[in-house]
Design an enzyme around this catalytic site. Structure first.
Site, PDB file in Angstrom:
ATOM      1  N   ASP A 143       0.878  -1.163   0.000  1.00  0.00           N
ATOM      2  CA  ASP A 143       0.000   0.000   0.000  1.00  0.00           C
ATOM      3  C   ASP A 143       0.922   1.220   0.000  1.00  0.00           C
ATOM      4  O   ASP A 143       2.122   1.121   0.268  1.00  0.00           O
ATOM      5  CB  ASP A 143      -0.945  -0.008   1.210  1.00  0.00           C
ATOM      6  CG  ASP A 143      -2.171   0.886   0.962  1.00  0.00           C
ATOM      7  OD1 ASP A 143      -2.102   1.761   0.067  1.00  0.00           O
ATOM      8  OD2 ASP A 143      -3.192   0.730   1.666  1.00  0.00           O
TER       9      ASP A 143
HETATM   10  C1  BGC Z   1      -5.111   3.128  -0.049  1.00  0.00           C
HETATM   11  C2  BGC Z   1      -5.134   2.100  -1.171  1.00  0.00           C
HETATM   12  C3  BGC Z   1      -4.955   2.802  -2.491  1.00  0.00           C
HETATM   13  C4  BGC Z   1      -3.652   3.588  -2.459  1.00  0.00           C
HETATM   14  C5  BGC Z   1      -3.326   4.306  -3.750  1.00  0.00           C
HETATM   15  C6  BGC Z   1      -3.902   4.041  -0.134  1.00  0.00           C
HETATM   16  O1  BGC Z   1      -3.999   5.084   0.759  1.00  0.00           O
HETATM   17  O2  BGC Z   1      -5.134   2.475   1.193  1.00  0.00           O
HETATM   18  O3  BGC Z   1      -6.337   1.386  -1.143  1.00  0.00           O
HETATM   19  O4  BGC Z   1      -4.990   1.871  -3.534  1.00  0.00           O
HETATM   20  O5  BGC Z   1      -3.738   4.544  -1.424  1.00  0.00           O
HETATM   21  O6  BGC Z   1      -4.085   5.422  -3.914  1.00  0.00           O
END
Ligand code: BGC
Length: 737
Positions: free
Chosen positions: A279
């Site tokens: 993530d």
């Molecule tokens: C989220 C993810 C997301 C990523 C990219 C993160 O803050 O938890 O689900 O895909 O950001 O935007």
């Protein structure tokens, strides 16, 4: 293979799980196909030709807006990108969020860009319809491709075990079988476009409060039987190219360096051959040997852990060249397996009209009729005056929740309102306008609900009132409690006391409390109904569509019924607005979240404690009537139940018949069948049970143990409403994870 028990008396069968779980009609779960050797071969051949620098490029994703030199227009810009190796036919990975459409709001990305807002995943879950979920997700996958993206960060499958979680709208509910099955089909839909999907957030990312510093602590057996099972099933069905590890720690170890989850469970036990991506900002070191293959979202300024630090670790010998090569090979393999190299995305015109119809069809299948007394719904043709109250229903309906998944809907937002984090966006689909179109004979007026007294006065003069109750939820923040915010309970109560012919339409991310429930005639849960949400709501209110959604989350009667009556850590975070990039309030200290319910998330906890929810899991009413008959059960390695569903009412409609088994004293959903039936029509359905759902995970033996015995089976319209009962005799089984 046969094994002997210690006593040697009983034989246990070890099932080589070649073809697991047929769960509902049309929902087959399969082990990742072995016949993907072509992908292995391609990956090995490309790897052999790569330079060390090219390998480093592939294990690190970056922010495309911060790239220096600037990226050309041919690279679609979204949540992230990974540099490819064009000379070897390895494309750039161009990543966009997420599960409910091509997100374009993160940090104001691509201002002016629009995309079809699919209803929230919580609504998709309420359809219990694997095929429709696959179709809806194929639609957003196609949009991603036609906007130039080849990775969609979809596939959120964390169990909604904490109903106040601000991201429940991005997940498939509280049950591992339902969530895993539907997430698998969503991933399959996205990937049918040669757009890679992820499955996320691995694992136990159950709340937003303190998500980057908390440790989610659960005993392994319980974890395997709940949250991990959802991922396991989702991966089997969907075969996602990547798995996204979570921000939080699991039993004390960060998700993106959790060798137990990434190496032992995912690779060794589940045989997963794709790659693990982090993530955004979830990496804490060059944790390649712990199972992470790719760091996401780095910037040139920080270079990331998989940049300079990984190089240093390699030079120092703490990371082996073989580990780096293995990660690169996994990434290449998925690029080939999903067909990214052979089917490059291209920016193309999109048929938004056709896509809006798909979004509407999904919405119409997942909106849930919770209450309907005196046949208040569908609205009778004799109704002459209708008052619509609140929810900005005169212009639109909440398009979705907030955060990285937020979609700026086609047509532009009808309304943008400030929220604690980000903005509330309303799609240009007004329930009131749609009602007016559907009921030209009626006089339909609107009150914005800002003054409950005024609204009540107007309500008293109308034949019928439709009042909206909305709750905006967002990534980075949980809701403090399950009450509708901003005094809306008082508004609804005031309106209902002036006119009992009141219909409440809820537009929420998850369950809410309803102190006014006894005063109102009908309640519809519309979740965030997406691009054409207003039209879908109106078509259900007026009976053009029979409501067929069923709750994938229990609606508690009070927070005291929950395993954690308050959200762990919430008192530290409060409603602080000063947060870091990932939503962490300043000065918040690490803490641990424990789960008294263990594997018994959601309705299982209610069954275990005997607490009576406001609305049980699986609940959802209809304008017609369904009965179940002639239950037949067959035991064996793959237990099978068959029964007839009959539509005995006067309207066509879909039903979701649910099958529950009592395992160790607690009910578990073991299958379901969703069927469309004309009035008077009856259909024989059959549900094959995945034995893992009825098993206990034996940690010492590292396999599933299904105990021999006689199990109580119930078929019903929800978890608390059994219509047919039977006993199912099963032999003992040991099943490899
Ligand atoms: C989220 C993810 C997301 C990523 C990219 C993160 O803050 O938890 O689900 O895909 O950001 O935007």
């Amino acid at each position: 293979m046969k094994l002997e028990t210690k006593g040697g008396a009983r034989r246990m069968r070890l099932v080589a799980a070649a073809c697991l779980a047929a769960i509902s009609v049309g929902a087959m779960a399969m082990r990742p196909a072995v016949a993907q050797d072509a992908s292995d071969a391609w990956a090995a051949s490309v790897l052999g030709q790569m330079t060390q620098d090219e390998k480093f490029d592939l294990v690190r994703g970056s922010n495309p807006f911060a790239a220096r030199p600037k990226l050309g227009a041919e690279v679609a810009k979204g949540a992230g990108y990974v540099k490819g190796v064009p000379r070897l036919g390895v494309p750039f990975l161009t990543e966009s969020d997420a599960s409910v459409g091509v997100a374009n709001m993160t940090g104001g990305l691509r201002p002016g860009d629009v995309a079809t807002a699919l209803p929230s995943t919580a609504l998709l879950a309420s359809t219990w319809d694997a095929r429709l979920v696959e179709r809806g997700s194929a639609m957003i996958g196609a949009e991603a491709r036609d906007k130039g993206f080849n990775v969609l960060l979809a596939g959120g499958v964390n169990l909604a075990r904490e109903p106040r979680n601000g991201r429940n709208f991005e997940y498939f509910g509280e049950d591992p079988l339902l969530a895993g099955t539907l997430a698998g089909h969503a991933i399959r839909g996205v990937q049918s476009n040669h757009v890679m999907s992820t499955i996320k957030h691995f694992a136990l990312n159950t709340q937003e409060t303190g998500r980057t510093i908390l440790t989610a602590d659960m005993e392994q057996g319980a974890l395997r039987e709940s949250d991990l099972l959802a991922f396991e099933i989702g991966i089997e069905i969907g075969q996602p190219g990547s798995v996204m590890c979570a921000y939080n720690k699991i039993n004390g170890v960060f998700g993106c360096e959790n060798a137990f989850l990434l190496n032992d469970v995912l690779r060794r036990d589940w045989g997963y051959k794709g790659f693990v991506m982090s993530d955004w900002g979830a990496v804490h070191g060059p944790s390649i040997a712990q199972g992470l293959d790719q760091e996401s979202g780095t910037t040139p300024a920080d270079a990331g852990y998989f940049g300079a630090q990984l190089r240093a670790a390699l030079a120092a010998g703490t990371v082996k060249q073989a580990d780096l090569d293995q990660s690169v090979r996994r990434i290449l393999r998925s690029i080939h397996a999903v067909g990214l190299a052979d089917h490059p995305p291209a920016q193309k015109p999109i048929d938004y009209e056709a896509n809006a119809r798909v979004a509407q069809e999904v919405a119409e299948a997942g909106i849930v009729l919770l209450k309907n007394e005196r046949q208040l719904l569908p609205i009778a043709a004799s109704v002459r005056t209708i008052l619509v109250v609140g929810g900005h229903a005169d212009v639109g309906v909440l398009a979705g929740g907030g955060g990285s998944s937020q979609v700026n809907p086609v047509g532009g937002a009808a309304l943008k309102l400030p929220a604690a984090f980000g903005k509330k966006l309303y799609s240009n689909s007004s329930p009131m306008v749609a009602l007016r179109k559907a009921m030209p004979q009626a006089r339909i007026s609107f009150d914005d609900g800002s003054d409950p007294r005024r609204a009540a006065e107007a309500a008293g003069k109308a034949d019928l009132v439709v009042v909206f109750g909305e709750q905006f939820t967002t990534e980075t923040m949980d809701v403090k409690n399950l009450s509708l915010p901003d005094n809306q309970d008082a508004l609804i109560a005031a309106v209902a006391s002036a006119n009992p012919a009141t219909v409440v339409v809820l537009v929420t991310g998850g369950p809410v409390l309803m102190p006014w429930l006894d005063q109102v005639g009908a309640v519809l849960e519309a979740w965030y109904p997406g691009q054409r949400g207003g039209d879908a709501i109106a078509r259900i209110l007026t009976g053009q569509v029979n409501p067929s959604g069923r709750l994938a989350m229990t609606f508690p009667a009070s927070e005291s019924q929950l395993p954690n009556p308050t959200i762990p850590g919430y008192e530290m975070a409060g409603e602080t607005v000063q947060r870091d990039l990932y939503g962490l309030p300043k000065d918040m200290k690490p803490f641990s979240v424990t789960y008294p319910e263990g594997a018994n998330a959601g309705y299982r906890w209610f069954d275990h404690t005997g607490a009576k929810p406001l609305f049980p899991f699986g609940h959802g009413l209809s304008y017609t009537r369904f009965v179940y008959r002639n239950l037949r059960v067959a035991g064996g390695m793959r237990p099978r139940l068959s029964f007839a569903i009959a539509n005995t009412g006067h309207r066509a409609g879909a039903d979701v018949a649910q099958v529950y088994a009592r395992v160790n004293g607690v009910k578990r959903l073991v299958g379901w069948s969703r069927v469309d039936l004309k009035p008077g029509e009856s259909r024989l359905v059959s549900v094959e049970v995945d034995p893992r759902i009825m098993a206990r995970f034996d940690v010492a033996a590292n396999n599933w143990h299904l105990a021999a015995g006689t199990y109580d089976i119930e078929i019903g319209a929800n978890v608390n409403q059994p219509s047919l009962k039977a006993k199912l005799r099963l032999d003992e089984q040991r099943i490899k994870p």
